[in-house]
Enzyme design. Sequence first.
Site, mmCIF file in Angstrom:
data_model
loop_
_atom_site.group_PDB
_atom_site.id
_atom_site.type_symbol
_atom_site.label_atom_id
_atom_site.label_comp_id
_atom_site.label_asym_id
_atom_site.label_seq_id
_atom_site.Cartn_x
_atom_site.Cartn_y
_atom_site.Cartn_z
ATOM 1 N N CYS A 257 0.822 -1.225 0.000
ATOM 2 C CA CYS A 257 0.000 0.000 0.000
ATOM 3 C C CYS A 257 0.851 1.268 0.000
ATOM 4 O O CYS A 257 0.355 2.342 -0.332
ATOM 5 C CB CYS A 257 -0.949 -0.006 1.188
ATOM 6 N N HIS B 145 -3.947 6.821 1.224
ATOM 7 C CA HIS B 145 -4.216 5.459 0.754
ATOM 8 C C HIS B 145 -5.651 5.095 1.126
ATOM 9 O O HIS B 145 -6.212 5.618 2.096
ATOM 10 C CB HIS B 145 -3.215 4.508 1.428
ATOM 11 N N ASN C 69 -9.970 -0.867 -2.367
ATOM 12 C CA ASN C 69 -8.533 -0.701 -2.097
ATOM 13 C C ASN C 69 -7.746 -1.240 -3.293
ATOM 14 O O ASN C 69 -7.665 -2.456 -3.488
ATOM 15 C CB ASN C 69 -8.172 -1.455 -0.814
HETATM 16 N N1 ACO Z 1 -19.450 -9.483 5.457
HETATM 17 C C1 ACO Z 1 -20.156 -9.760 6.556
HETATM 18 N N2 ACO Z 1 -19.602 -10.037 7.733
HETATM 19 C C2 ACO Z 1 -18.264 -10.042 7.793
HETATM 20 C C3 ACO Z 1 -17.463 -9.766 6.689
HETATM 21 C C4 ACO Z 1 -18.101 -9.467 5.470
HETATM 22 N N3 ACO Z 1 -17.423 -9.190 4.342
HETATM 23 N N4 ACO Z 1 -16.169 -9.814 7.060
HETATM 24 C C5 ACO Z 1 -16.158 -10.124 8.360
HETATM 25 N N5 ACO Z 1 -17.434 -10.266 8.806
HETATM 26 C C6 ACO Z 1 -17.893 -10.605 10.151
HETATM 27 C C7 ACO Z 1 -16.830 -11.237 11.006
HETATM 28 O O1 ACO Z 1 -16.802 -12.620 10.758
HETATM 29 C C8 ACO Z 1 -17.287 -10.898 12.386
HETATM 30 O O2 ACO Z 1 -18.299 -11.793 12.738
HETATM 31 P P1 ACO Z 1 -18.424 -12.332 14.268
HETATM 32 O O3 ACO Z 1 -18.616 -11.099 15.105
HETATM 33 O O4 ACO Z 1 -19.599 -13.222 14.213
HETATM 34 O O5 ACO Z 1 -17.123 -13.020 14.538
HETATM 35 C C9 ACO Z 1 -17.956 -9.536 12.227
HETATM 36 O O6 ACO Z 1 -18.213 -9.392 10.813
HETATM 37 C C10 ACO Z 1 -17.104 -8.384 12.687
HETATM 38 O O7 ACO Z 1 -15.810 -8.558 12.155
HETATM 39 P P2 ACO Z 1 -14.664 -7.615 12.588
HETATM 40 O O8 ACO Z 1 -13.392 -8.164 12.042
HETATM 41 O O9 ACO Z 1 -14.765 -7.300 14.037
HETATM 42 O O10 ACO Z 1 -15.030 -6.284 11.773
HETATM 43 P P3 ACO Z 1 -14.265 -4.919 11.802
HETATM 44 O O11 ACO Z 1 -15.181 -3.865 12.265
HETATM 45 O O12 ACO Z 1 -12.914 -5.026 12.455
HETATM 46 O O13 ACO Z 1 -14.015 -4.648 10.262
HETATM 47 C C11 ACO Z 1 -12.342 -4.758 8.536
HETATM 48 C C12 ACO Z 1 -13.246 -5.566 9.497
HETATM 49 C C13 ACO Z 1 -13.225 -3.954 7.621
HETATM 50 C C14 ACO Z 1 -11.526 -5.742 7.739
HETATM 51 C C15 ACO Z 1 -11.443 -3.834 9.376
HETATM 52 O O14 ACO Z 1 -10.819 -4.558 10.404
HETATM 53 C C16 ACO Z 1 -10.386 -3.149 8.552
HETATM 54 O O15 ACO Z 1 -10.667 -2.372 7.670
HETATM 55 N N6 ACO Z 1 -9.111 -3.389 8.866
HETATM 56 C C17 ACO Z 1 -8.018 -2.748 8.144
HETATM 57 C C18 ACO Z 1 -7.917 -3.268 6.751
HETATM 58 C C19 ACO Z 1 -6.694 -2.697 6.105
HETATM 59 O O16 ACO Z 1 -6.313 -1.557 6.308
HETATM 60 N N7 ACO Z 1 -6.013 -3.505 5.341
HETATM 61 C C20 ACO Z 1 -4.770 -3.033 4.813
HETATM 62 C C21 ACO Z 1 -4.832 -2.879 3.398
HETATM 63 S S1 ACO Z 1 -4.339 -4.235 2.575
HETATM 64 C C22 ACO Z 1 -2.707 -4.022 2.198
HETATM 65 O O17 ACO Z 1 -2.001 -3.228 2.720
HETATM 66 C C23 ACO Z 1 -2.162 -4.942 1.195
#
Ligand code: ACO
Length: 339
Positions: free
Chosen positions: A110, A259, A289
């Site tokens: 990223c 980003h 992303n």
């Molecule tokens: N649809 C529906 N439900 C989902 C999905 C989805 N796509 N994905 C996860 N869930 C569920 C989970 O299983 C969890 O269920 P549970 O409570 O029954 O266990 C629930 O939703 C909540 O999941 P969390 O992981 O707590 O959700 P969170 O609010 O943390 O959001 C997210 C997840 C969006 C991935 C967030 O953590 C995030 O954006 N993190 C940073 C991502 C990022 O910056 N990545 C870097 C870029 S990639 C790179 O650099 C190459």
Amino acid sequence: MTESSYIAAHSFAFSVPPRRVSNDDLSTLMDTSDEWIRQRTGIAQRYWVDPPTTTSDLGVASARQSCTGQPDALIAATLSPDYCFPGIGVLIQHKLGLPPIPAFDVRNQCCGFLYALQMAQAFIAASMYQRILVVGAEVHSTGLDVSTRGRDIAVLFGDGAGSCIVERGNSSQAEHFEVIGFELHGDGKYASELWCEHPGSAHFPVRITRELVESGKIFPAMNGKKVFEHAVRGMTEVSRSLLTSHGLSPSDVRLVVPHQANLRINQLVGSELGLPADRVFNTIQEFGNTTAATIPIGLTKALQARLLQQGDLVLLCAFGSGFTWGAGLLRYHSALPER
Ligand code: ACO
């Protein structure tokens, strides 16, 4: 032609494939919903390739728009190269019909475009090259687990590319950015918090097995909450630090072009920097992303939206796998100023 003392980035462009994938489209592949994706990430849609389009093809489609003259070097950033090797740099060079110029590959995920821009700035400052094509390109869609098992990651990513030219400012340039400086970081102790572990040379006796494929370890894996927290902190701190090192503060910034990993991350970075929401420019709603392409896509869109005026300061910041994080400062010029 008057040559300026500063280094300019210009001719920003981007390219995305034609197939638009909505959140509802994804909910036919996995257990997810438009509501969940929008609320947690801000993403409404993304673009995904159809075969045989590759990462280098998207890079070329963007670079053709940026290349009004011939570059004498090329730097390409991606985490999703067409092949294990060679990198996409030489593929882009060849497909553009360029002579055998140096073609560098940057693997900083990223932060790839920021790393590439800083390299370009340094090469030009050292008069090593005169005109560098910088490309960030990704095809994520063919490397995602689009079943419910992979839903936490698969919904986040889009395919796309962005590009620009970096060279010394000169009187023939119209709209461009003065490249002021960068602050970049990397810390591999967090490598396994956001990675794609396989296939890789660390796996013995062979890099890929049926078990690895079936276990899903060939797909990206992430500790979402940890990445989220580190991203907000890292992007905020590095932005403040870079501004301070130039005698500036967040209030001097006209526009942050960050980003695009999660809309909520960028909203929190904006509020930590004390900036109103309209000073943080987001494109994640439309593109998801696109990793090494998010920053050039954002800059191109901000220019198209005519959000900048002569002399405006633009702050870039990014955080991603590695972990790597960084920030960059640009000044917008509607035309080359008298010096
Ligand atoms: N649809 C529906 N439900 C989902 C999905 C989805 N796509 N994905 C996860 N869930 C569920 C989970 O299983 C969890 O269920 P549970 O409570 O029954 O266990 C629930 O939703 C909540 O999941 P969390 O992981 O707590 O959700 P969170 O609010 O943390 O959001 C997210 C997840 C969006 C991935 C967030 O953590 C995030 O954006 N993190 C940073 C991502 C990022 O910056 N990545 C870097 C870029 S990639 C790179 O650099 C190459």
